[in-house]
Write a protein that holds these residues in place. Structure first.
Motif, PDB file in Angstrom:
ATOM      1  N   PHE A  82      32.584 -16.090   4.007  1.00 33.58           N
ATOM      2  CA  PHE A  82      33.616 -16.199   2.980  1.00 33.58           C
ATOM      3  C   PHE A  82      33.319 -15.154   1.906  1.00 33.58           C
ATOM      4  N   ASP A  83      34.300 -14.385   1.487  1.00 36.13           N
ATOM      5  CA  ASP A  83      34.122 -13.547   0.305  1.00 36.13           C
ATOM      6  C   ASP A  83      34.137 -14.477  -0.891  1.00 36.13           C
ATOM      7  N   ALA A  84      33.204 -14.261  -1.821  1.00 29.60           N
ATOM      8  CA  ALA A  84      33.099 -15.173  -2.956  1.00 29.60           C
ATOM      9  C   ALA A  84      32.672 -14.419  -4.206  1.00 29.60           C
ATOM     10  N   VAL A  85      33.059 -14.971  -5.357  1.00 31.51           N
ATOM     11  CA  VAL A  85      32.630 -14.439  -6.652  1.00 31.51           C
ATOM     12  C   VAL A  85      32.615 -15.580  -7.666  1.00 31.51           C
ATOM     13  N   CYS A  86      31.590 -15.594  -8.497  1.00 37.59           N
ATOM     14  CA  CYS A  86      31.495 -16.547  -9.598  1.00 37.59           C
ATOM     15  C   CYS A  86      31.114 -15.773 -10.846  1.00 37.59           C
ATOM     16  N   ALA A  87      31.967 -15.839 -11.860  1.00 39.04           N
ATOM     17  CA  ALA A  87      31.760 -15.104 -13.103  1.00 39.04           C
ATOM     18  C   ALA A  87      31.039 -15.955 -14.142  1.00 39.04           C
ATOM     19  N   PHE A  88      30.230 -16.887 -13.683  1.00 41.64           N
ATOM     20  CA  PHE A  88      29.582 -17.838 -14.578  1.00 41.64           C
ATOM     21  C   PHE A  88      28.450 -18.488 -13.789  1.00 41.64           C
ATOM     22  N   PRO A  89      27.417 -19.005 -14.402  1.00 45.74           N
ATOM     23  CA  PRO A  89      26.477 -19.850 -13.656  1.00 45.74           C
ATOM     24  C   PRO A  89      27.272 -20.987 -12.995  1.00 45.74           C
ATOM     25  N   HIS A  90      26.864 -21.387 -11.797  1.00 43.89           N
ATOM     26  CA  HIS A  90      27.707 -22.303 -11.031  1.00 43.89           C
ATOM     27  C   HIS A  90      26.906 -23.216 -10.116  1.00 43.89           C
ATOM     28  N   LEU A  91      27.622 -24.167  -9.568  1.00 35.80           N
ATOM     29  CA  LEU A  91      27.074 -25.140  -8.633  1.00 35.80           C
ATOM     30  C   LEU A  91      27.695 -24.879  -7.262  1.00 35.80           C
ATOM     31  N   LEU A  92      26.853 -24.741  -6.257  1.00 39.46           N
ATOM     32  CA  LEU A  92      27.307 -24.650  -4.870  1.00 39.46           C
ATOM     33  C   LEU A  92      27.110 -26.023  -4.261  1.00 39.46           C
ATOM     34  N   ARG A  93      28.195 -26.588  -3.712  1.00 35.43           N
ATOM     35  CA  ARG A  93      28.133 -27.925  -3.139  1.00 35.43           C
ATOM     36  C   ARG A  93      28.711 -27.879  -1.725  1.00 35.43           C
ATOM     37  N   VAL A  94      28.070 -28.593  -0.810  1.00 34.52           N
ATOM     38  CA  VAL A  94      28.613 -28.767   0.539  1.00 34.52           C
ATOM     39  C   VAL A  94      28.656 -30.269   0.803  1.00 34.52           C
ATOM     40  N   GLU A  95      29.786 -30.693   1.379  1.00 33.78           N
ATOM     41  CA  GLU A  95      30.037 -32.121   1.560  1.00 33.78           C
ATOM     42  C   GLU A  95      30.612 -32.364   2.950  1.00 33.78           C
ATOM     43  N   SER A  96      30.024 -33.304   3.661  1.00 33.69           N
ATOM     44  CA  SER A  96      30.539 -33.763   4.949  1.00 33.69           C
ATOM     45  C   SER A  96      31.255 -35.080   4.705  1.00 33.69           C
ATOM     46  N   GLN A  97      32.512 -35.147   5.079  1.00 32.88           N
ATOM     47  CA  GLN A  97      33.296 -36.366   4.844  1.00 32.88           C
ATOM     48  C   GLN A  97      32.768 -37.542   5.661  1.00 32.88           C
TER      49      GLN A  97
END
Length: 194
Positions: A82-97
């Motif tokens: 995935f192309d991605a960009v975050c212009a701020f400190p951030h949280l990466l989350r992955v969730e399995s339903q």
């Protein structure tokens, strides 16, 4: 001799040109603000893949989930970018339903003795020189999630690796699977943090 009124003479006289000059320069501050946002592009299949058909929109179908001889799970793996960009400190989350691949289209009940009715898998994300791993163990049908705080801005490619082991079921290794369609929803979120 004829005389002209003074007013008429004044109108006929040319006016000298006067140049305007700016002798003072004024500073003006210009400010702007970039919102603390993150974006995640569309998924694309890349790198090594085994036993997956390819991406269909946001779905990743497995070619053959079950081995015809053992009736247990065939191995499968895929790498999605995935192309991605975050212009701020951030949280990466992955969730399995569902915490694994569970039957989706049939009546869900208890599996017959000796059969598995769910498939565990691993999802590993690589982003901003960090790694986040989720093991959806399929022991209990519930939501499973994990997250990682990234303390800086980041831009580039977020990579996801999905892996299903040969013979993996929620009953025991190499147990046969109950017939049906299996699935899960995996959500990846990049969320700005302050």
């Amino acid at each position: 001799m004829r005389s002209h009124p003074l007013f008429a003479i004044a109108v006929l006289l040319p006016f000298p040109a006067v140049a305007q000059t700016i002798s003072e320069v004024r500073a003006m501050d210009v400010t702007g603000q970039v919102p603390g946002t993150c974006t995640l592009g569309a998924p694309r299949l890349g790198g090594a893949q085994a036993n997956f058909r390819g991406i269909n929109g946001n779905s990743l179908p497995i070619d053959q989930l079950v081995d015809g001889t053992t009736l247990s799970t065939r191995p499968a793996s895929a790498e999605i970018s995935f192309d991605a960009v975050c212009a701020f400190p951030h949280l990466l989350r992955v969730e399995s339903q569902n915490n694994g691949l569970w039957r989706t289209s049939e009546r869900v009940g208890n599996a017959p003795e000796g059969f598995g009715d769910a498939v565990p898998y691993r999802a590993t994300l690589y982003w901003a020189s960090q790694t986040l791993a989720l093991f959806a163990d399929a022991r209990l049908r519930r939501m499973a999630e994990t997250s990682l705080f990234v303390s800086e801005t980041a831009t580039g490619t977020l990579q996801l690796r999905l892996e299903i082991d040969a013979g993996a079921t929620n009953h025991r290794a190499n147990a046969p699977l109950v017939a049906g369609t299996y699935g899960d929803t995996l959500r990846i979120t990049l969320e700005p943090q302050q």
